[in-house]
Design an enzyme around this catalytic site. Structure first.
Site, PDB file in Angstrom:
ATOM      1  N   THR A  62       0.844  -1.193   0.000  1.00  0.00           N
ATOM      2  CA  THR A  62       0.000   0.000   0.000  1.00  0.00           C
ATOM      3  C   THR A  62       0.877   1.240   0.000  1.00  0.00           C
ATOM      4  OG1 THR A  62      -1.942   1.027   1.025  1.00  0.00           O
ATOM      5  CG2 THR A  62      -0.372  -0.002   2.536  1.00  0.00           C
ATOM      6  N   LYS A  66       3.587   1.395  -3.830  1.00  0.00           N
ATOM      7  CA  LYS A  66       3.098   0.659  -5.008  1.00  0.00           C
ATOM      8  C   LYS A  66       3.963   0.856  -6.260  1.00  0.00           C
ATOM      9  CE  LYS A  66      -1.743   0.519  -3.503  1.00  0.00           C
ATOM     10  NZ  LYS A  66      -3.148   0.731  -3.899  1.00  0.00           N
ATOM     11  N   GLY A 239     -15.351   3.435  -0.673  1.00  0.00           N
ATOM     12  CA  GLY A 239     -14.416   2.463  -1.214  1.00  0.00           C
ATOM     13  C   GLY A 239     -14.183   1.221  -0.363  1.00  0.00           C
TER      14      GLY A 239
END
Ligand code: ATR
Length: 278
Positions: A62, A66, A239
Site C-alpha cells: 500500500t 506501489k 471504497g
C-alpha cells in the site's frame, strides 16, 4: 508452519487487510498468517527481501510503495504494467510476480455489490494520480460509452489519457471544462477527501439515477459523497467494498480459492473504520 503473508505500507497501522485476510482464511479453511508490516520509507526493498528470506509467500503493498513494488517485481501482469503500480506480490523462488488487483476490485464492487455494470455508461474519473491510474485500464476494458478524466492540474489529466490511449477511448480535462456535461458514474480517485477538501465541480454533473463512488472510505460520509448527495446523485458508495474485493482478488491469486466477500464487508461495516486505503 502456516504460510506467511503481509501488507507493507507506511503508515500501515490503520490497515484493515489483516482482518480481511484472516476472515477469508478462516472461511476458506486456509492455514495462513497475515500481518501488517511497517517498512521504512527508504527501506521497502530490504523489508520485502527479509520477509521473503523468512519464508513469506506473498504480500500486499500500500501507500507509498506501489510504484516501487512495480519496479522491484521480476515479472508483471499486464494490468500491473498498465497501472505502473503493484499492490500484490507473489513470491516463487527468485521470481517476484507483481499484480495490481485495485481495478478488478473496483469493477467487482460496482458490478456485483452495487449492481452497476460499466458497459454503456458515461463515466467520470476525478483525479490523475496513482489511484486513478491504477483503475483506469480495467475501467476502459469494461466498455463505458464515454470515459473522461478530470483533474485539478489539467495537464496531468491529458498525460494520463494519452498514456492509456492503447486501452480504450479516454479524454482528459480540467474541472471547469466539465461544465455542461453529465455522467452516470462519477468516481473520486483524488486524495482531496483525506484533507477534507470539497472538489470544485460545476453544477449538473450528476445525471438522474447516477452513482457517486469515492475510492476513499472513512467514518461517516466523505466530502465528495456529501457533495454528490447535495448535487443529486441517486446513489452513494464509499471504497470499502473495493478494499474487500481487491483483497479477495489477491487471496484468489495466492490460494486458488475465491472467498465470499459479503460477510467480510458486513463485518467491517459493523465494526466501524478509519479513513484509509489498503
Ligand atoms: P494517489 O496516489 O493517492 O492518487 P497522487 O498521485 O498524489 O496520489 O494524486 C493525488 C490526486 O488527487 C491528484 O489527481 C491531485 O490533483 P493534482 O494532480 O492537481 O495534484 C488530486 N488532489 C489532491 N488534493 C486535491 C484537492 N484538494 N482538490 C482537487 N484535487 C486534489
Amino acid at each position: 508452519m502456516s504460510d506467511r503473508y503481509g501488507v507493507f505500507g507506511n503508515p500501515v497501522g490503520h490497515s484493515r487487510s489483516p482482518a480481511i485476510h484472516a476472515a477469508f482464511a478462516a472461511a476458506c479453511h486456509q492455514d495462513l498468517v497475515y500481518e501488517a508490516i511497517l517498512a521504512p520509507l527508504d527501506g521497502f526493498a530490504a523489508s520485502v527481501r527479509a520477509f521473503v528470506e523468512a519464508g513469506g509467500c506473498g504480500a500486499n503493498v500500500t501507500l507509498p510503495f506501489k510504484p516501487e513494488a512495480c519496479r522491484l517485481a521480476t515479472r508483471l501482469t499486464s494490468r500491473a504494467r498498465l497501472a505502473g503500480a503493484v499492490n500484490t506480490l507473489s513470491f516463487d523462488g527468485q521470481e517476484w510476480l507483481g499484480d495490481n488487483t485495485d481495478g478488478a476490485g473496483l469493477l467487482r464492487d460496482l458490478a456485483h455489490n452495487l449492481g452497476c455494470p460499466i458497459a454503456g455508461m458515461r463515466v467520470l474519473l476525478l483525479g490523475a494520480g496513482g489511484a486513478a491510474r491504477g483503475v483506469l485500464g480495467p475501467l476502459l476494458e469494461a466498455g463505458p460509452r464515454r470515459l473522461v478524466i478530470a483533474n485539478r492540474t489539467e495537464a496531468r489529466a491529458h498525460e494520463l489519457a494519452a498514456r492509456m490511449a492503447s486501452a480504450g477511448e479516454v479524454s482528459g480535462c480540467s474541472h471547469a471544462q466539465l461544465a455542461g456535461q453529465s455522467f452516470d458514474l462519477l468516481i473520486n480517485a483524488t486524495s482531496a477527501s483525506l484533507a477534507g477538501a470539497p472538489l470544485p465541480l460545476p453544477d449538473g454533473l450528476f445525471a438522474s439515477g447516477s452513482l457517486a463512488y469515492d475510492m476513499m472510505y472513512g467514518d461517516g460520509q466523505t466530502p465528495f459523497l456529501r457533495l454528490a448527495g447535495r448535487c443529486g446523485a441517486a446513489r452513494l458508495a464509499d471504497g470499502l467494498g473495493m478494499l474487500v474485493e481487491q483483497a479477495a482478488e489477491a487471496f484468489c491469486l495466492w490460494r486458488g480459492v475465491r472467498p465470499a466477500t459479503a460477510p467480510v464487508l458486513a463485518m467491517l461495516r459493523s465494526a466501524g473504520r478509519d479513513t484509509g486505503g489498503q
